[in-house]
Write a protein that holds these residues in place. Structure first.
Motif, mmCIF file in Angstrom:
data_model
loop_
_atom_site.group_PDB
_atom_site.id
_atom_site.type_symbol
_atom_site.label_atom_id
_atom_site.label_comp_id
_atom_site.label_asym_id
_atom_site.label_seq_id
_atom_site.Cartn_x
_atom_site.Cartn_y
_atom_site.Cartn_z
ATOM 1 N N PRO A 22 16.786 -0.049 -86.211
ATOM 2 C CA PRO A 22 17.432 -0.659 -87.229
ATOM 3 C C PRO A 22 18.043 -0.094 -88.318
ATOM 4 N N GLU A 23 17.313 1.194 -88.656
ATOM 5 C CA GLU A 23 17.971 1.902 -89.657
ATOM 6 C C GLU A 23 19.259 2.722 -89.384
ATOM 7 N N LEU A 24 19.110 3.180 -88.011
ATOM 8 C CA LEU A 24 20.551 3.613 -87.569
ATOM 9 C C LEU A 24 21.598 2.694 -87.311
ATOM 10 N N ALA A 25 21.140 1.347 -86.864
ATOM 11 C CA ALA A 25 22.172 0.304 -86.869
ATOM 12 C C ALA A 25 22.877 0.127 -88.190
ATOM 13 N N GLY A 26 22.079 0.215 -89.413
ATOM 14 C CA GLY A 26 22.684 -0.029 -90.855
ATOM 15 C C GLY A 26 23.637 1.016 -90.952
ATOM 16 N N LEU A 27 23.044 2.236 -90.674
ATOM 17 C CA LEU A 27 24.210 3.463 -91.135
ATOM 18 C C LEU A 27 25.384 3.220 -90.372
ATOM 19 N N LEU A 28 25.530 2.906 -88.842
ATOM 20 C CA LEU A 28 26.372 2.641 -88.289
ATOM 21 C C LEU A 28 27.367 1.662 -88.677
ATOM 22 N N VAL A 29 26.873 0.512 -89.091
ATOM 23 C CA VAL A 29 27.749 -0.683 -89.696
ATOM 24 C C VAL A 29 28.258 0.087 -91.036
ATOM 25 N N LYS A 30 27.660 0.708 -92.053
ATOM 26 C CA LYS A 30 28.146 1.352 -93.022
ATOM 27 C C LYS A 30 29.560 2.225 -92.774
ATOM 28 N N ALA A 31 29.146 2.932 -91.636
ATOM 29 C CA ALA A 31 30.160 4.139 -91.356
ATOM 30 C C ALA A 31 31.304 3.380 -90.695
ATOM 31 N N TYR A 32 31.214 2.332 -90.078
ATOM 32 C CA TYR A 32 32.172 1.548 -89.383
ATOM 33 C C TYR A 32 33.148 1.016 -90.561
ATOM 34 N N ARG A 33 32.529 0.535 -91.707
ATOM 35 C CA ARG A 33 33.271 -0.066 -92.837
ATOM 36 C C ARG A 33 33.751 0.931 -93.446
ATOM 37 N N SER A 34 33.366 2.015 -93.778
ATOM 38 C CA SER A 34 34.129 3.071 -94.290
ATOM 39 C C SER A 34 35.453 3.529 -93.593
ATOM 40 N N ALA A 35 35.360 3.447 -92.183
ATOM 41 C CA ALA A 35 36.695 3.719 -91.357
ATOM 42 C C ALA A 35 37.638 2.738 -91.196
ATOM 43 N N ASP A 36 36.858 1.530 -91.245
ATOM 44 C CA ASP A 36 37.826 0.387 -91.518
ATOM 45 C C ASP A 36 38.518 0.203 -92.793
ATOM 46 N N ARG A 56 39.069 -3.799 -84.457
ATOM 47 C CA ARG A 56 38.261 -3.501 -83.573
ATOM 48 C C ARG A 56 36.929 -2.991 -84.322
ATOM 49 N N LEU A 57 37.191 -2.289 -85.532
ATOM 50 C CA LEU A 57 36.110 -1.644 -86.215
ATOM 51 C C LEU A 57 35.114 -2.805 -86.865
ATOM 52 N N VAL A 58 35.928 -3.838 -87.356
ATOM 53 C CA VAL A 58 35.320 -5.210 -87.703
ATOM 54 C C VAL A 58 34.407 -5.713 -86.677
ATOM 55 N N GLU A 59 34.847 -5.850 -85.598
ATOM 56 C CA GLU A 59 33.907 -6.394 -84.208
ATOM 57 C C GLU A 59 32.783 -5.545 -83.855
ATOM 58 N N LEU A 60 32.901 -4.125 -83.991
ATOM 59 C CA LEU A 60 32.038 -3.131 -83.910
ATOM 60 C C LEU A 60 30.800 -3.315 -84.890
ATOM 61 N N MET A 61 31.338 -3.726 -86.229
ATOM 62 C CA MET A 61 30.435 -4.200 -87.144
ATOM 63 C C MET A 61 29.564 -5.154 -86.854
ATOM 64 N N ARG A 62 30.344 -6.197 -86.397
ATOM 65 C CA ARG A 62 29.661 -7.551 -86.224
ATOM 66 C C ARG A 62 28.528 -7.279 -85.137
ATOM 67 N N TRP A 63 29.053 -6.416 -84.171
ATOM 68 C CA TRP A 63 28.091 -5.953 -82.911
ATOM 69 C C TRP A 63 26.878 -5.493 -83.453
ATOM 70 N N ALA A 64 26.886 -4.459 -84.161
ATOM 71 C CA ALA A 64 25.780 -3.550 -84.809
ATOM 72 C C ALA A 64 24.881 -4.207 -85.855
ATOM 73 N N VAL A 65 25.514 -5.157 -86.715
ATOM 74 C CA VAL A 65 24.762 -5.866 -87.738
ATOM 75 C C VAL A 65 23.337 -6.510 -87.341
ATOM 76 N N PRO A 66 23.565 -7.420 -86.245
ATOM 77 C CA PRO A 66 22.024 -7.970 -86.068
ATOM 78 C C PRO A 66 21.055 -7.206 -85.833
ATOM 79 N N GLU A 67 21.068 -5.940 -85.126
ATOM 80 C CA GLU A 67 20.087 -4.921 -85.048
ATOM 81 C C GLU A 67 19.487 -4.405 -86.337
ATOM 82 N N ALA A 68 20.436 -4.298 -87.257
ATOM 83 C CA ALA A 68 19.937 -3.936 -88.738
ATOM 84 C C ALA A 68 18.892 -4.781 -89.189
ATOM 85 N N GLY A 69 18.976 -6.286 -88.963
ATOM 86 C CA GLY A 69 18.117 -6.991 -89.675
ATOM 87 C C GLY A 69 18.223 -7.272 -91.013
#
Length: 265
Positions: free
Chosen positions: A21-35, A49-62
Motif C-alpha cells: 500500500p505504501e508503494l502504491a501511494g508513492l506511485l500515485v503521487k509520482a504519476y500525479r507529478s508527471a501528469d 494515460r497517467l490519470v488512468e494509471l493513478m486510478r489503477w494504483a490508488v485502490p491498493e493504497a487504501g
C-alpha cells in the motif's frame, strides 16, 4: 521522472505484505507529478494515460484522501475533452464517496472537490450547480487554514480565486462578478505561484470581455511576473494576447513582445 516511475512500478509489483500500500501511494503521487507537467504542456493523451494509471494504483493504497485527490486531478481529462457535464457528474460521485469533513485534511479534500466542481459546472453552463458548489467550498474553507493538502491548495483564498474562475466560466452577465472580486481582493504571496498567476490570467479574460483591454494586458503582465512558465504555456494567454494585438489599444511594442514571447498567433 521516467526512471522514477519505472523503479516505483518495479518495487510495487515485487512488494509483498505491508509495503505494497505504501508503494502504491508513492506511485500515485509520482504519476500525479508527471501528469502536472504533461497536462500543462498540452500533452493531453499522455495526461489521460497517467490519470488512468493513478486510478489503477490508488485502490491498493487504501487512502480515501488520496482517492479524492485522484478524482480532483481526473477532472483534467473532462476539461481537455470539453465534456463538462460528464465531468461534473463524476466529481459529484467523488464528493459522495469522500470521507466526512471532520479533520482539516478531510475538510480540505472535500472542499477542493467542491471548488473544482464549481468551475466545471460553470463551463457546463450550470449556474445553479456552480454557485452551490462554490458556496459549499467556501463554508468548508472557513474551517481550515490556507495550505496545500494532499497536493492541492485549499482555504479561503483559494476559494476566492476560484470565484473569479467560476464567473469567467459562466460568462455573460456573470463576468462582472470577477471584476468585483478583483476590486476587493488580491491573491496573497502565501498562495502557490501557479494559483496566483491563474487568478490574473482569468481576470485578464474578464477584463477583455468587459471592454478593458489595457487592464487585461496589465493583468497578463502580472501573471507573467508571478509564474512565467505557467503563463507562457496557458492557452488563454495566447488567445487573449492575440485578441489584444488585433485591438491595438495597448503599447504596440510591449504588446508585440509579449505576444511573441507566448507564441500568440
Amino acid at each position: 521522472m521516467p526512471d522514477l516511475l519505472t523503479e516505483l512500478a518495479r518495487a510495487y509489483h515485487a512488494a509483498l505484505g505491508p509495503e505494497r500500500p505504501e508503494l502504491a501511494g508513492l506511485l500515485v503521487k509520482a504519476y500525479r507529478s508527471a501528469d502536472a507537467v504533461a497536462y500543462k504542456f498540452g500533452a493531453h493523451d499522455l495526461s489521460a494515460r497517467l490519470v488512468e494509471l493513478m486510478r489503477w494504483a490508488v485502490p491498493e493504497a487504501g487512502d480515501p484522501l488520496l482517492s479524492a485527490s485522484v478524482a480532483y486531478v481526473r477532472t483534467e481529462t473532462f476539461f481537455a475533452a470539453r465534456a463538462h457535464a460528464a465531468g461534473l457528474r463524476v466529481l459529484e460521485q467523488a464528493l459522495d464517496a469522500a470521507p466526512a469533513p471532520v479533520a482539516p485534511p478531510e475538510i480540505a479534500a472535500k472542499g477542493a472537490l467542491h471548488m473544482r466542481a464549481a468551475v466545471i459546472a460553470g463551463r457546463a453552463g450550470d449556474a445553479s450547480a456552480a454557485v452551490t458548489h462554490l458556496n459549499e467550498a467556501s463554508a468548508l474553507a472557513d474551517r481550515v487554514a490556507e495550505d496545500v493538502y494532499c497536493g492541492t491548495a485549499f482555504g479561503p483564498d483559494s476559494v476566492k480565486a476560484h470565484g473569479v474562475s467560476v464567473a469567467v466560466s459562466l460568462g455573460d452577465e456573470h463576468v462582472g462578478r470577477a471584476l468585483d472580486i478583483a476590486g476587493e481582493w488580491k491573491p496573497p504571496q502565501e498562495l502557490p505561484a501557479e494559483r496566483r498567476s491563474g487568478f490574473y490570467i482569468e481576470l485578464a479574460r474578464a477584463q477583455l470581455w468587459s471592454g478593458l483591454p489595457d487592464d487585461a494586458f496589465e493583468s497578463l503582465k502580472v501573471a507573467r511576473h508571478i509564474a512565467p512558465q505557467h503563463t507562457r504555456e496557458h492557452p488563454w494567454v495566447r488567445e487573449d494576447a492575440s485578441t489584444l494585438r488585433r485591438l491595438k489599444r495597448a503599447d504596440s511594442e510591449s504588446l508585440t513582445n509579449f505576444a511573441e514571447w507566448c507564441a500568440a498567433t
